[in-house]
Design a protein around this motif. Structure first.
Motif, short mmCIF file in Angstrom:
data_model
loop_
_atom_site.label_atom_id
_atom_site.label_comp_id
_atom_site.label_asym_id
_atom_site.label_seq_id
_atom_site.Cartn_x
_atom_site.Cartn_y
_atom_site.Cartn_z
N GLU A 7 0.82 -1.21 0.00
CA GLU A 7 0.00 0.00 0.00
C GLU A 7 0.86 1.26 0.00
N VAL A 8 0.37 2.29 -0.67
CA VAL A 8 1.04 3.58 -0.71
C VAL A 8 1.08 4.18 0.70
N GLY A 9 2.22 4.78 1.05
CA GLY A 9 2.39 5.44 2.34
C GLY A 9 2.91 4.54 3.44
N LYS A 10 2.94 3.24 3.21
CA LYS A 10 3.44 2.31 4.22
C LYS A 10 4.91 1.97 3.95
N THR A 11 5.60 1.59 5.02
CA THR A 11 7.02 1.26 4.94
C THR A 11 7.18 -0.23 5.23
N TYR A 12 7.96 -0.90 4.39
CA TYR A 12 8.17 -2.34 4.50
C TYR A 12 9.65 -2.62 4.73
N HIS A 13 9.94 -3.78 5.33
CA HIS A 13 11.32 -4.17 5.60
C HIS A 13 11.61 -5.53 4.97
N ASN A 14 12.92 -5.83 4.92
CA ASN A 14 13.35 -7.08 4.28
C ASN A 14 13.48 -8.26 5.23
N ALA A 24 14.77 -0.92 4.68
CA ALA A 24 13.37 -0.50 4.76
C ALA A 24 13.07 0.46 3.62
N ARG A 25 11.86 0.31 3.04
CA ARG A 25 11.45 1.11 1.89
C ARG A 25 10.03 1.63 2.09
N LYS A 26 9.84 2.93 1.85
CA LYS A 26 8.51 3.53 1.95
C LYS A 26 7.92 3.66 0.55
N VAL A 27 6.71 3.12 0.38
CA VAL A 27 6.04 3.15 -0.92
C VAL A 27 5.47 4.55 -1.17
N LEU A 28 5.86 5.14 -2.29
CA LEU A 28 5.40 6.48 -2.66
C LEU A 28 4.28 6.44 -3.68
N MET A 29 4.35 5.50 -4.63
CA MET A 29 3.34 5.38 -5.68
C MET A 29 3.25 3.94 -6.16
N LEU A 30 2.06 3.56 -6.60
CA LEU A 30 1.85 2.26 -7.25
C LEU A 30 1.42 2.52 -8.70
N PRO A 50 21.34 0.21 2.44
CA PRO A 50 22.08 0.75 1.31
C PRO A 50 21.21 1.69 0.47
N TYR A 51 21.79 2.74 -0.03
CA TYR A 51 21.11 3.70 -0.89
C TYR A 51 20.03 4.50 -0.17
N SER A 52 20.14 4.64 1.15
CA SER A 52 19.16 5.45 1.91
C SER A 52 19.04 6.83 1.30
N GLY A 53 17.79 7.28 1.19
CA GLY A 53 17.51 8.60 0.64
C GLY A 53 17.23 8.60 -0.85
N GLU A 54 17.44 7.48 -1.52
CA GLU A 54 17.22 7.41 -2.97
C GLU A 54 15.83 6.89 -3.28
N GLU A 55 15.25 7.40 -4.38
CA GLU A 55 13.97 6.90 -4.90
C GLU A 55 14.26 5.99 -6.08
N THR A 56 13.49 4.90 -6.15
CA THR A 56 13.68 3.91 -7.20
C THR A 56 12.32 3.35 -7.62
N VAL A 57 12.25 2.81 -8.84
CA VAL A 57 11.05 2.12 -9.31
C VAL A 57 11.45 0.68 -9.65
N ILE A 58 10.70 -0.28 -9.10
CA ILE A 58 10.87 -1.68 -9.46
C ILE A 58 9.49 -2.29 -9.67
N GLN A 59 9.44 -3.47 -10.25
CA GLN A 59 8.17 -4.15 -10.47
C GLN A 59 7.51 -4.52 -9.14
N LEU A 60 6.19 -4.44 -9.12
CA LEU A 60 5.43 -4.75 -7.91
C LEU A 60 5.73 -6.16 -7.41
N LYS A 61 5.78 -7.13 -8.30
CA LYS A 61 6.04 -8.50 -7.83
C LYS A 61 7.42 -8.63 -7.21
N SER A 62 8.40 -7.89 -7.71
CA SER A 62 9.74 -7.91 -7.12
C SER A 62 9.75 -7.26 -5.74
N PHE A 63 9.04 -6.13 -5.61
CA PHE A 63 8.94 -5.46 -4.31
C PHE A 63 8.26 -6.38 -3.30
#
Length: 73
Positions: A7-14, A24-30, A50-63
């Protein structure tokens, strides 16, 4: 996790422990069009690890495969 749980706005961990492994990654957009040309991307902000502070786009199934749980604090 299931892609339907992300869900958008939620933060997930590995699910890993320790400062070098935890992430940990916070979802900004789907439904973002990714570089692969398909509109199934997740735009997220890397908030820990790693890469804290960076925005990235990956496939939903990969996330969803990466995400082991929701950050609750």
């Amino acid at each position: 996790m299931s892609p339907h749980e992300i869900e958008v706005g939620k933060t997930y961990h590995n699910g890993k422990k320790g400062p070098r492994s935890y992430s940990a990654r916070k979802v900004l957009m789907l439904n973002v069009k990714g570089p692969w040309g398909i509109v199934d991307g997740v735009r997220f902000l890397q908030v820990k690890g790693p890469y804290s502070g960076e925005e990235t786009v990956i496939q939903l199934k990969s996330f969803a495969r990466w995400a082991k749980g929701l950050v609750t604090d």
